[in-house]
Design a protein around this motif. Structure first.
Motif, PDB file in Angstrom:
ATOM      1  N   THR A  99      42.222  30.131  52.798  1.00 51.41           N
ATOM      2  CA  THR A  99      42.235  28.869  52.041  1.00 51.41           C
ATOM      3  C   THR A  99      43.649  28.632  51.530  1.00 51.41           C
ATOM      4  O   THR A  99      43.881  28.421  50.343  1.00 51.41           O
ATOM      5  CB  THR A  99      41.216  28.912  50.889  1.00 51.41           C
TER       6      THR A  99
ATOM      7  N   ARG B 143      35.407  26.958  50.808  1.00 49.82           N
ATOM      8  CA  ARG B 143      35.963  27.037  49.449  1.00 49.82           C
ATOM      9  C   ARG B 143      35.037  26.390  48.436  1.00 49.82           C
ATOM     10  O   ARG B 143      34.914  26.862  47.292  1.00 49.82           O
ATOM     11  CB  ARG B 143      37.339  26.351  49.415  1.00 49.82           C
TER      12      ARG B 143
ATOM     13  N   ARG C 199      37.317  32.971  45.398  1.00 53.46           N
ATOM     14  CA  ARG C 199      38.614  32.763  46.050  1.00 53.46           C
ATOM     15  C   ARG C 199      39.669  33.646  45.406  1.00 53.46           C
ATOM     16  O   ARG C 199      39.676  33.829  44.186  1.00 53.46           O
ATOM     17  CB  ARG C 199      39.010  31.290  45.914  1.00 53.46           C
TER      18      ARG C 199
ATOM     19  N   ALA D  87      38.971  32.629  50.707  1.00 53.90           N
ATOM     20  CA  ALA D  87      37.685  32.405  50.056  1.00 53.90           C
ATOM     21  C   ALA D  87      36.617  33.173  50.811  1.00 53.90           C
ATOM     22  O   ALA D  87      36.718  33.376  52.029  1.00 53.90           O
ATOM     23  CB  ALA D  87      37.341  30.919  50.014  1.00 53.90           C
TER      24      ALA D  87
END
Length: 272
Positions: free
Chosen positions: A68, A117, A124, A133
């Motif tokens: 992420t 996410r 995360r 994540a």
């Protein structure tokens, strides 16, 4: 509304799950996924259906992990695509929003990671540029302790994934997206450089600069091709996408040897 015809194949939650099982995904495993939604074809329900299919196959005991990353939170002096005027740099450093694991959007990793996410129960890691994540029983242990001066090294989720026997799924993505190779950069004689970003501390927002390995995906496509020839990589089709499935630890071990041989130790490439 677009007038272009939809491009197949048509994919559903059940068809994607069936394809993922055929490639070799197993219930209960830990899986790091690099993905391209568009490569799959026409997905009925969009990225949430892809995530659901992955979780269906992994089951309640499995853990799904995705990058992420948010590399825009970086020093504007390093920006090149596009660059910004030097006269703006000081104001950008003073104004860049600090990383927030709950709200900072992903950048450059596709819509499937952004969907993960925001998934119920997702956690995360807290690096401002290279967070991961995860969803599942091992999620918290994987994302915990991501150090600010270790984007993709020993104190990042990649090392926790390696320790936990995770596998990597490239779902319509190439080896140039394989973050596991970066872990090898930390284990060879790689150059270091300054890395800056906006973070939130107990004293409030601040612009921080740390020393870190200068990561680069340069020649990862060549590295991946060599890895695929010498180590076990399962290939198959998921929807319209080419999928590759392999052990993360195996990829890191191979990358260590390949990078020592093929990438000059004196390189000074920077990356985010």
């Amino acid at each position: 509304m677009s007038t272009k015809p939809s491009v197949g194949p048509m994919c559903t939650r059940d068809s994607l799950a069936s394809d993922l099982r055929a490639v070799g995904l197993r219930p209960g495993e830990t899986l790091l996924v690099h993905s391209s939604l568009s490569s799959l074809g026409w997905v009925c329900g969009g990225p949430a259906v892809v995530v659901s299919a992955l979780l269906d196959v992994l089951g309640d005991g499995g853990t799904l992990v995705v990058p992420t990353h948010s590399g825009g939170n970086s020093d504007p002096a390093d920006w090149g695509n596009p660059p910004v005027p030097e006269a703006w740099w000081a104001d950008i450093r003073a104004s860049m929003p600090p990383f927030d694991a709950r709200t900072t959007p992903t950048l450059g990793v596709g819509v499937i990671p952004e969907t993960v996410r925001n998934w119920p129960g997702a956690v995360r890691s807290c690096h401002p540029q290279t967070s991961f994540a995860a969803v599942g029983p091992r999620a918290a242990a994987i994302v915990d302790g991501h150090a600010l001066d270790c984007r993709l090294g020993e104190r990042s989720p990649l090392a926790r994934l390696e320790e936990g026997g995770a596998r990597v799924l490239l779902l319509g993505a190439g080896f140039d997206s394989c973050t596991a190779f970066h872990l090898a950069e930390y284990r060879i004689s790689s150059p270091q450089g300054d890395n800056s970003f906006a973070v939130m501390t107990a004293q409030g927002r601040r612009w921080a600069t740390v020393r870190d390995v200068s990561i680069s995906a340069d020649r990862f496509d060549e590295l991946g091709a060599a890895f695929e020839k010498e180590r076990p990589v399962v290939r198959g089709a998921v929807g319209g996408a080419e999928a590759r499935l392999f052990d993360l630890a195996d990829a890191v071990a191979h990358a260590e040897g390949w990078l020592r041989e093929h990438r000059p130790h004196t390189a000074t490439t920077r990356g985010h």
